[in-house]
Design a protein around this motif. Structure first.
Motif, short mmCIF file in Angstrom:
data_model
loop_
_atom_site.label_atom_id
_atom_site.label_comp_id
_atom_site.label_asym_id
_atom_site.label_seq_id
_atom_site.Cartn_x
_atom_site.Cartn_y
_atom_site.Cartn_z
N PRO A 1 -0.03 11.03 4.91
CA PRO A 1 -1.07 11.16 3.88
C PRO A 1 -2.45 11.35 4.49
N ARG A 2 -3.31 11.98 3.72
CA ARG A 2 -4.71 12.15 4.14
C ARG A 2 -5.61 11.70 2.99
N PHE A 3 -6.09 10.49 3.10
CA PHE A 3 -6.96 9.93 2.07
C PHE A 3 -8.42 10.26 2.38
N LYS B 1 0.82 -1.20 0.00
CA LYS B 1 0.00 0.00 0.00
C LYS B 1 0.86 1.26 0.00
N ALA B 2 2.19 1.10 0.18
CA ALA B 2 3.09 2.25 0.17
C ALA B 2 3.14 2.94 -1.18
N VAL B 3 2.58 2.32 -2.21
CA VAL B 3 2.59 2.95 -3.54
C VAL B 3 1.56 4.07 -3.65
N TYR B 4 0.55 4.09 -2.79
CA TYR B 4 -0.54 5.05 -2.92
C TYR B 4 -0.14 6.45 -2.44
N ILE B 5 -0.67 7.47 -3.11
CA ILE B 5 -0.48 8.86 -2.69
C ILE B 5 -1.84 9.53 -2.53
N ASP B 6 -1.87 10.54 -1.65
CA ASP B 6 -3.10 11.30 -1.48
C ASP B 6 -3.13 12.47 -2.49
N ALA B 7 -4.10 13.34 -2.35
CA ALA B 7 -4.26 14.44 -3.31
C ALA B 7 -3.07 15.39 -3.31
N ALA B 8 -2.32 15.43 -2.21
CA ALA B 8 -1.15 16.31 -2.12
C ALA B 8 0.15 15.59 -2.46
N GLY B 9 0.05 14.32 -2.83
CA GLY B 9 1.23 13.56 -3.20
C GLY B 9 1.94 12.89 -2.03
N ASN B 10 1.35 12.94 -0.85
CA ASN B 10 1.96 12.31 0.32
C ASN B 10 1.65 10.81 0.34
N HIS B 11 2.54 10.06 0.97
CA HIS B 11 2.40 8.60 0.97
C HIS B 11 2.86 8.03 2.31
#
Length: 344
Positions: free
Chosen positions: A118-120, A101-111
């Motif tokens: 990150p803030r999903f 799941k470390a591949v995912y980024i939020d709207a601001a690009g944080n992971h």
């Protein structure tokens, strides 16, 4: 009898998959560098160990021989290893690549490994944006996710039936850094109080290795090119996890739920998060996958495994090293005691 080859098969995920498949009457081989790491229970279950370095393409090619029904790669971290996996996958009925799941980024690009948490917006599904593929040190915080993305893309571009699984916060027997040790050691140290940052509300979805194994068997019977999230059917908070472990060990302690203004050295756990990180696993369920159990059910075996090792003082390959930097800041009892002396 179907046969399976698991690369990196003696780690927490590989051994769970091997045990699950062997119990389902598969003929299983696990490949690894050191035969001393082969779990005794796998040998008893009839699983064969093959000495093979993940980077030794010729040895792996000889091991796969005329082909296998299922190929699982638990140690595919880079584009280079993905290219070698694709070559082997051509002779497999179904292939599984373990990602994260470390591949995912939020709207601001944080992971998961960025300096800013990150803030999903909600549960993360497989279509969520990911990091950009890159070839930098995969052992670094900045490089782990981008390398996994590169490996995923190469696998999918092959057109072969390779299923990519993305777990989160894996737990199970055989983990080299078992996060549950944070609470187990505290109990063994006879701590009567547990402090929890953010009032214990942090949620970073957990994934039992046993549940990964169940999904692997599902995709083995339904080959295809796909990405699937895999996580436990529940998403316990740090407080839930502390209570699960304490209940399993019949331990009672006082819970001190800290707010955000408290000393940030206090109450930290591996499941802290300012915002929930939860995986949507509906795609796996639609494929026919059914979990073996929730967090409390599946983590019990790992707790017992660590407790037995602690009783035997076994730090050879089970308990975290006393000086392991990952765990050091979780056991700052001196700072805790000073805080408790002031407020109690």
């Amino acid at each position: 009898m179907a046969d399976a080859l698991i690369l990196g098969g003696t780690g927490v995920i590989g051994r769970a998959i091997a045990a699950h498949l062997a119990a389902a009457n598969w003929r299983v081989k696990v490949a690894g560098r050191n035969p001393d790491n082969m779990p005794a229970e796998l040998r008893t279950a009839g699983v064969d160990f093959i000495a093979a370095d993940r980077a030794d393409a010729a040895r792996l090619r000889a091991t796969i021989g005329d082909g296998v029904d299922l190929l699982v790669d638990c140690v595919c971290y880079t584009a280079t290893t993905a290219h070698s996996l694709v070559e082997l996958a051509a002779d497999a009925g179904s292939t599984v690549l373990m990602s994260s799941k470390a591949v995912y980024i939020d709207a601001a690009g944080n992971h998961a490994n960025s300096q800013v948490e990150p803030r999903f917006d909600g549960p993360i599904n497989e279509s969520a944006p990911t990091l950009t593929a890159n070839d930098i040190d995969h052992r670094s915080h900045a490089g782990y996710g981008p390398n996994k993305v590169a490996a995923e893309q190469i696998s999918l571009d092959s057109g072969l039936p390779i299923s990519i699984l993305r777990p989160s916060r894996v737990h199970g027997i055989g983990g080299s850094r078992p996060r549950e040790w944070v609470f187990i050691k505290r109990i063994l140290d006879r701590r009567t109080t547990v402090l929890l940052a953010r009032r214990g509300t942090g949620v970073v979805h957990t994934t039992a290795a046993a549940n990964i194994a169940a999904l692997v068997e599902t995709v083995a019977h339904t080959p295809g090119a796909r990405i699937l999230n895999i996580a436990d059917p529940d998403s316990p908070s740090a407080l839930d996890i502390s209570r699960t472990i304490a209940n399993h060990l019949d331990h009672q302690w006082n819970e001190v739920l800290l707010d955000d203004q408290t000393d940030d050295r206090l109450g930290v756990t591996p499941w802290d998060s300012a915002h929930p990180v939860v995986l949507d696993t509906s795609a796996a369920a639609a494929l026919g996958y059914r979990p073996t159990g929730d967090y409390a059910t599946t983590v019990a075996a790992q707790i017992d495994w660590l407790l037995d090792a602690a009783k035997a003082c076994d730090r050879s390959r089970i308990l975290p090293a006393a000086d392991d930097p990952y765990f050091g800041h979780f056991f700052d009892y001196t700072t805790e005691d000073r805080f408790l002396a002031r407020v109690c």
